[in-house]
Design an enzyme around this catalytic site. Structure first.
Site, short mmCIF file in Angstrom:
data_model
loop_
_atom_site.label_atom_id
_atom_site.label_comp_id
_atom_site.label_asym_id
_atom_site.label_seq_id
_atom_site.Cartn_x
_atom_site.Cartn_y
_atom_site.Cartn_z
CG ASP A 45 -0.36 -0.07 2.53
OD1 ASP A 45 0.88 -0.20 2.61
OD2 ASP A 45 -1.11 0.01 3.53
CB SER A 46 4.58 1.67 -0.30
OG SER A 46 4.74 0.53 -1.13
CG ASP A 84 0.64 -4.01 2.23
OD1 ASP A 84 0.88 -4.88 3.09
OD2 ASP A 84 1.42 -3.09 1.95
CD GLU A 114 0.83 -1.46 7.99
OE1 GLU A 114 0.49 -0.58 8.81
OE2 GLU A 114 1.26 -1.18 6.86
CD GLU A 181 8.10 0.04 7.27
OE1 GLU A 181 7.14 -0.73 6.98
OE2 GLU A 181 8.23 1.18 6.81
#
Ligand code: KIV
Length: 262
Positions: A45-46, A84, A114, A181
């Protein structure tokens, strides 16, 4: 490259062999990634940041993710594709199941979400229903507003203990991979050693089983290259050369260097 599966990634960890992961959002880059033999593609989703020009991943929708996943899948038939689940697409177990099904039907082989302990049941339900899951701990960009910025996570003893506990809990619940991350390299090393599933690092030091970079960062296209990234295009001169240089550097342990970690 042979078709990559969860089993082949687990075998790499068992053999102590590191593997590269890279993001992609379209068929052309996905094809190049297959050509150079990179095992795993993350449709991150970056894309909110690097494709849409947003200042976070929060605005990214399920419809957009499914669109990019299907493009990547059409361009690459060998790498394992992780998609994602975007912001609030897994806030409840039911949402997680319906939205994961949509991404798998769009062409993903695995979904990523996440968070820690609160996702235990979600991971268990997805896994039991045949949907492989990648966890994501440390800096979780969808929570940037709650975290108060893009900061390194797990620096103090208590936070490090919670992250290790969360990682173990997620593994027990059924994750097949874990992304860490922006966490201190020593903590990433400990989590990697204590988990049997492969751990993928970004800004997490050299000792994880795999590394991931956002493709625009490693091609030097992002306006501000993060500390943990390296421009591989500058020294290789072609897109294919840059991807190959990245993959080789991850496999032979020459990337990341100390300067890319915390
Ligand atoms: O969205 C993304 O690209 C990611 C990676 C940075 C791990 O989650």
């Amino acid at each position: 490259m042979k078709t990559v599966t969860i089993n082949s990634l687990h075998d790499l960890k068992a053999q102590g062999k590191k593997f590269p992961v890279i993001t992609a959002y379209d068929a052309s880059f996905a094809g190049l990634i297959e050509q150079v033999g990179i095992e795993v593609v993350l449709v991150g989703d970056s894309l909110g940041n690097v494709i849409q020009g947003q200042d976070s991943t929060v605005p990214v929708t399920m419809e957009q993710m499914a669109y990019h996943v299907s493009a990547v899948r059409r361009g690459n038939s060998k790498s394992l594709i992780i998609a994602d689940l975007p912001f609030m697409a897994y806030a409840t177990e039911e949402q997680a199941m319906m939205n994961s099904a949509e991404l798998m039907q769009a062409g993903a082989h695995m979904v990523k979400l996440e968070g820690g302990a609160w996702l235990e049941l979600t991971v268990q339900l997805l896994s039991e229903r045949g949907i492989p899951v990648c966890g994501h701990l440390g800096l979780t960009p969808q929570s940037v507003n709650k975290l108060g910025g893009y900061r390194v996570q797990g620096r103090d003893e208590q936070a490090a203990e919670i992250m290790l506990k969360d990682a173990k809990l997620l593994e027990q619940a059924g994750i097949d991979l874990l992304v860490l991350e922006c966490v201190p390299a020593t903590l990433a090393k400990q989590i990697t050693e204590e988990l049997s599933v492969p751990v993928i690092g970004i800004g997490a030091g050299i000792d994880t089983d795999a590394q991931v970079l956002v493709i625009y960062d490693m091609l030097g296209l992002s306006p501000k290259v993060p500390k943990f990234a390296k421009n591989f295009l500058a020294e290789s001169g072609s897109l294919e050369g840059a991807l190959k240089a990245y993959a080789d550097a991850v496999r032979n342990g020459s990337f990341p260097e100390a300067e890319h970690g915390f």
